[in-house]
Design an enzyme around this catalytic site. Sequence first.
Site, PDB file in Angstrom:
ATOM      1  N   TYR A  48      83.272  24.202  56.869  1.00 24.08           N
ATOM      2  CA  TYR A  48      83.984  25.488  56.876  1.00 24.08           C
ATOM      3  C   TYR A  48      85.126  25.502  57.893  1.00 24.08           C
ATOM      4  CZ  TYR A  48      79.752  27.180  54.462  1.00 24.08           C
ATOM      5  OH  TYR A  48      78.693  27.345  53.611  1.00 24.08           O
ATOM      6  N   HIS A 117      74.722  19.329  53.403  1.00 27.17           N
ATOM      7  CA  HIS A 117      75.405  20.377  52.621  1.00 27.17           C
ATOM      8  C   HIS A 117      75.243  20.196  51.110  1.00 27.17           C
ATOM      9  CE1 HIS A 117      78.875  23.393  53.279  1.00 27.17           C
ATOM     10  NE2 HIS A 117      78.321  23.651  52.120  1.00 27.17           N
TER      11      HIS A 117
END
Length: 304
Positions: A48, A117
């Site tokens: 992110y 992830h």
Amino acid sequence: MKTRALTADVEIPYLGFGTYLIADDEAAAAVGEAIRAGYRHIDTAEGYQNESGVGAGIRQALTSEGLQRSDLFVTTKLWPGNPAWGQPAKTIESTVASLDASLERLELDYVDLYLIHAPFERDQRLAQWRGLVELQQKGKARAIGVSNFSAKHIEELKTAGLPTPDANQIELHPWSQKPDLVRYLNDNEVTPIAYSSLVPLSTWRTAEGQDSAKTDQMKADGEQADALFKVMAEKCGVSEAQILLRWAVQQGYPVLPKSTNPERIRKNADIFGFSLDHEDMAAIEKMDRGDGVAWPMGDPTKAP
Ligand code: NDP
């Protein structure tokens, strides 16, 4: 704060704050707003690119709210690298180095939960999972898990004789309920954590620059779906977003609503003072459309 047991000695708060698509220079303000509104669980990721801002928000709020680090539950995620996208796959060593780099950006000594992830290639998954096990043993992650993994991916870890993940963070909302995967996770004591809970809303990721490949379809579908959620929201005296978040919590899933709007941040946190009745839960059960939109699990290479 209501929590669910993640391991024998780690509890995860049901209410978490999502930070995907919050820019690094806006993250401190948003995270601070969330902690002041009562969130005690913050979700970020190496991918992110906002861990520095998230860490700054955490530090400022700990001071202003008089909280201890142990009052918060912080998750970050390993970006595994995907050779199919021209990125080198992380090895055990680079996995361990990645959490060290995340901790440096966050300015924290440990995270409460570290996740892979996404699943890409098998060899990479096993090496990275071994890296996470090592990091947990070193005390740098209190709990470890995966994200966007199918039952098959988790079975591979078990077959390799490795510990089962503590959690699997997946897209879960009334339109993508994944009943078989959720049953498998619960049977194997892997906590399902719900992301993108607000997909059915017409406002989902519609801000400038935040659209996904499915935004137009979601917007149209969201406008149609408003009717049913609106009726439930009026019945409970809450917003449609609160209905979606409450549904997840009643299913036993911690949630991670993201917002940069202070009023929404506060309202999204207010999900423990009402409940959906049996009739509404049964009506939502019938809304399942299968695969998700944020990360279609049928083909993880099509991820955004
Ligand atoms: P959410 O389901 O949290 O929805 C966020 C969107 O809904 C934003 O556009 C937000 O806009 C809008 N919104 C928020 N609250 C309201 C409200 N009360 N009324 C109307 N609209 C609202 O989406 P995310 O995809 O961000 O998922 C949540 C979190 O889950 C992420 O931030 C991330 O932490 C995690 N995640 C993990 C993934 C993974 O692969 N592991 C993938 C995707 C998400 P605004 O900001 O303007 O309020």
